[in-house]
Write a protein that holds these residues in place. Structure first.
Motif, PDB file in Angstrom:
ATOM      1  N   ASP A 129      27.678  35.656  32.183  1.00  0.00           N
ATOM      2  CA  ASP A 129      28.607  36.730  32.503  1.00  0.00           C
ATOM      3  C   ASP A 129      27.995  38.073  32.151  1.00  0.00           C
ATOM      4  O   ASP A 129      26.922  38.145  31.537  1.00  0.00           O
ATOM      5  CB  ASP A 129      29.947  36.543  31.784  1.00  0.00           C
ATOM      6  CG  ASP A 129      31.114  37.022  32.657  1.00  0.00           C
ATOM      7  OD1 ASP A 129      30.941  38.043  33.346  1.00  0.00           O
ATOM      8  OD2 ASP A 129      32.170  36.374  32.647  1.00  0.00           O
ATOM      9  N   LEU A 172      32.102  40.083  35.106  1.00  0.00           N
ATOM     10  CA  LEU A 172      32.062  39.462  36.431  1.00  0.00           C
ATOM     11  C   LEU A 172      33.425  38.915  36.821  1.00  0.00           C
ATOM     12  O   LEU A 172      33.655  38.575  37.985  1.00  0.00           O
ATOM     13  CB  LEU A 172      31.015  38.341  36.456  1.00  0.00           C
ATOM     14  CG  LEU A 172      29.555  38.803  36.362  1.00  0.00           C
ATOM     15  CD1 LEU A 172      28.614  37.612  36.436  1.00  0.00           C
ATOM     16  CD2 LEU A 172      29.215  39.805  37.468  1.00  0.00           C
ATOM     17  N   GLN A 173      34.334  38.827  35.863  1.00  0.00           N
ATOM     18  CA  GLN A 173      35.694  38.391  36.152  1.00  0.00           C
ATOM     19  C   GLN A 173      36.667  39.558  36.230  1.00  0.00           C
ATOM     20  O   GLN A 173      37.879  39.368  36.336  1.00  0.00           O
ATOM     21  CB  GLN A 173      36.141  37.404  35.069  1.00  0.00           C
ATOM     22  CG  GLN A 173      35.250  36.174  34.970  1.00  0.00           C
ATOM     23  CD  GLN A 173      35.512  35.353  33.732  1.00  0.00           C
ATOM     24  OE1 GLN A 173      36.661  35.110  33.377  1.00  0.00           O
ATOM     25  NE2 GLN A 173      34.453  34.915  33.069  1.00  0.00           N
ATOM     26  N   SER A 174      36.126  40.787  36.169  1.00  0.00           N
ATOM     27  CA  SER A 174      36.985  41.969  36.254  1.00  0.00           C
ATOM     28  C   SER A 174      37.531  42.129  37.666  1.00  0.00           C
ATOM     29  O   SER A 174      36.821  41.913  38.657  1.00  0.00           O
ATOM     30  CB  SER A 174      36.180  43.215  35.871  1.00  0.00           C
ATOM     31  OG  SER A 174      36.888  44.394  36.217  1.00  0.00           O
ATOM     32  N   PRO A 175      38.792  42.531  37.812  1.00  0.00           N
ATOM     33  CA  PRO A 175      39.346  42.779  39.158  1.00  0.00           C
ATOM     34  C   PRO A 175      38.675  43.953  39.871  1.00  0.00           C
ATOM     35  O   PRO A 175      38.878  44.140  41.070  1.00  0.00           O
ATOM     36  CB  PRO A 175      40.823  43.066  38.870  1.00  0.00           C
ATOM     37  CG  PRO A 175      40.883  43.466  37.435  1.00  0.00           C
ATOM     38  CD  PRO A 175      39.801  42.717  36.755  1.00  0.00           C
ATOM     39  N   ARG A 221      35.315  44.308  40.024  1.00  0.00           N
ATOM     40  CA  ARG A 221      33.902  43.984  40.259  1.00  0.00           C
ATOM     41  C   ARG A 221      33.483  44.272  41.693  1.00  0.00           C
ATOM     42  O   ARG A 221      32.306  44.470  41.964  1.00  0.00           O
ATOM     43  CB  ARG A 221      33.626  42.528  39.918  1.00  0.00           C
ATOM     44  CG  ARG A 221      34.324  41.518  40.800  1.00  0.00           C
ATOM     45  CD  ARG A 221      34.070  40.091  40.313  1.00  0.00           C
ATOM     46  NE  ARG A 221      34.726  39.101  41.152  1.00  0.00           N
ATOM     47  CZ  ARG A 221      35.986  38.745  41.037  1.00  0.00           C
ATOM     48  NH1 ARG A 221      36.739  39.307  40.086  1.00  0.00           N
ATOM     49  NH2 ARG A 221      36.529  37.844  41.824  1.00  0.00           N
ATOM     50  N   ARG A 249      32.588  39.917  29.881  1.00  0.00           N
ATOM     51  CA  ARG A 249      33.151  39.065  30.943  1.00  0.00           C
ATOM     52  C   ARG A 249      33.502  39.918  32.167  1.00  0.00           C
ATOM     53  O   ARG A 249      34.538  39.730  32.802  1.00  0.00           O
ATOM     54  CB  ARG A 249      34.369  38.291  30.429  1.00  0.00           C
ATOM     55  CG  ARG A 249      34.024  37.309  29.311  1.00  0.00           C
ATOM     56  CD  ARG A 249      35.209  36.462  28.880  1.00  0.00           C
ATOM     57  NE  ARG A 249      36.255  37.271  28.270  1.00  0.00           N
ATOM     58  CZ  ARG A 249      37.422  37.555  28.851  1.00  0.00           C
ATOM     59  NH1 ARG A 249      37.700  37.090  30.052  1.00  0.00           N
ATOM     60  NH2 ARG A 249      38.310  38.293  28.232  1.00  0.00           N
ATOM     61  N   SER A 255      26.680  41.925  40.443  1.00  0.00           N
ATOM     62  CA  SER A 255      27.233  40.675  40.953  1.00  0.00           C
ATOM     63  C   SER A 255      26.703  40.325  42.338  1.00  0.00           C
ATOM     64  O   SER A 255      26.530  39.152  42.669  1.00  0.00           O
ATOM     65  CB  SER A 255      28.763  40.757  40.998  1.00  0.00           C
ATOM     66  OG  SER A 255      29.195  41.815  41.853  1.00  0.00           O
TER      67      SER A 255
END
Length: 489
Positions: free
Chosen positions: A194, A219-222, A224, A217, A234
């Motif tokens: 991540d 790459l899990q952000s809204p 991205r 973390r 990403s």
């Protein structure tokens, strides 16, 4: 009156070289060409002259200067000229100086060694040019000079790729030195796969962790898909948001505008091969602008330099981890993880020296497990290993942070107790004895230990202290075990 005007208009000069002989030679050859010639042996002395006197011509003779030691000072000297040219006499075998000094200001140069008449003519030609203003750079020349400065600053920031956090911070600071950049950040792909905000720097106090809602973390952000720094890492693409509103995220656009950001650029940091990049560089600009091909090529080079820096930082980290592991293996007991005998002996010597230097008490507690051979014979060696580990764990929890627990033999242990008198050592030993006695060990009858305590004598060696502690331990065994004995001097 005419003579006074001539004196006032005569050019002034400053010659810099660390060797007195070189300064004297230059003054003898070229001094007559100046109304006043000052001599300096280094950058600091020359800067003092420039700060107090007008100087028409600065001559730096690089002979005898060391690029590794003197670069920063001479670079500051060139920069202090404020755009006025500097004449550099450069030895032919050390021409690498030129590019570095040219990055700090206008530099004209002559390659040494020079015949006397050529040196005189070179100085005369420079003086004939007089103090005419340096022509303004064309936009293309300014662009190229700015990019040259950026590359140099990035290389200096990366250095030898030491600790990742410090290197990343310096890199962000260097990127903020490029005209128009208000904020710079480095996103780093973690070993777990991540993305983390590794470092950021900006003059406007923009905090990307707060703006993005998190610092790891990512790459899990809204966001991205909308924020160029995340998108570059990403999707492995250059992402250029030349207007915050184009992100499609009104709250993000509003936050960027509030911080005076008009454009954001995300650059992927390439990995060693195909696949996911190592992370990204994110540059936030005060206003939208158009990049030239030269600038885009330079930015790609900066991303490559950042990749090299991250590789070096990873290698350094792996080397440090390997060194720590080797050190741990060399100094720790494999079964109980406490200090092994060799390391314990070295630590005892160190503590004895410290106790003598600061006139502090030091105690050594020696203990072993009662009838341990019976445990191994009756229950087997795996159970014996469990008993050893349990005894070590209980003892480790009881000793202070300043104390050292050592496995000195098969079932034998020591506690090196700093700042501890004989009486305090007896109290500590009794706590250890009681704790082991009260510890239940599955599948084993009650386990006890016997202990001996010795306080360091005024002129006593480590060997003597150990012998006395072990002798006290032997008396505890003869006294019936599961007890503590104090060694006498």
């Amino acid at each position: 009156m005419p003579q006074q005007a001539h004196q006032r208009d005569a050019p002034t000069g400053l010659f810099v070289n660390p060797a007195a002989g070189r300064r004297a030679e230059f003054e003898a050859l070229c001094g007559a060409q100046f109304g006043r010639l000052r001599l300096a042996d280094g950058a600091d002395a020359a800067l003092e002259v420039l700060a107090t006197e007008q100087t028409d011509l600065l001559v730096i003779d690089l002979d005898r200067f060391d690029p590794g030691l003197d670069h920063d000072g001479l670079a500051a000297l060139v920069a202090a000229r404020g755009g006025a040219p500097t004449l550099v006499l450069c030895p032919f075998e050390n021409a690498r100086w030129l590019a570095a000094l040219m990055a700090c200001g206008p530099v004209e140069y002559a390659i040494a060694p020079l015949p006397d008449e050529v040196l005189q003519e070179t100085v005369a030609a420079r003086l004939r040019a007089g103090c005419t203003p340096v022509p303004e750079l064309t936009p293309r020349e300014r662009e190229q000079q700015g990019l040259q400065d950026l590359r140099r600053q990035v290389r200096e920031a990366i250095g030898d790729g030491e600790e990742l956090g410090a290197m990343s911070e310096r890199l962000c600071r260097a990127l903020c030195g490029w005209p128009g950049v208000a904020h710079a950040a480095l996103f780093h792909l973690q070993p777990g796969g991540d993305l983390r905000l590794q470092a950021q720097y900006g003059e406007r106090g923009l905090n990307l962790a707060r703006l993005l809602g998190r610092g790891d973390r990512l790459l899990q952000s809204p966001l991205r898909h909308a924020f160029p720094g995340l998108l570059a890492a990403s999707a492995n693409t250059v992402a250029l948001l030349d207007a915050p509103e184009k992100s499609g995220e009104p709250l993000l656009a509003e936050a960027l505008r509030e911080h005076g950001i008009g454009m954001v650029l995300g650059l992927p940091i390439p990995s060693d091969g195909p696949g996911t990049p190592r992370g990204s560089l994110c540059l936030s600009f005060r206003a939208a602008r158009t990049f030239s091909r030269i600038e885009l090529d330079a930015l790609a080079e900066v991303a490559d330099l950042a990749a090299g820096g991250l590789r070096l930082a990873d290698l350094n980290r792996e080397s440090e981890e390997m060194l720590a592991q080797v050190t741990r293996l060399a100094t720790s007991d494999a079964l109980t993880s406490v200090a092994n005998r060799r390391h314990g002996e070295a630590l005892l010597e160190t503590e004895i020296k410290r106790a003598r230097r600061y006139r502090l008490p030091l105690a050594l507690i020696a203990f072993d497990i009662d009838r341990f051979k019976t445990v191994n014979d009756r229950y087997g060696h795996p159970v014996g290993d469990m008993v050893l580990r349990t005894v070590a764990e209980v003892a480790q929890k009881l000793v202070r942070a300043s104390d050292v627990l050592v496995r000195s033999g098969g079932e034998e242990f020591q506690v090196i107790a700093s700042h501890t008198s004989a009486i305090d050592g007896l109290k500590m030993a009794e706590k250890l004895r009681a704790a082991i006695e009260q510890t239940e060990m599955p599948g084993v009858d009650q386990v006890t230990i016997s202990l001996g305590v010795a306080q360091l004598g005024d002129q006593e060696s480590a060997d003597s202290l150990t012998v006395r502690a072990n002798a006290a331990l032997a008396r505890a065994k003869r006294a019936g075990r599961n007890c503590v004995e104090l060694a006498m001097l």
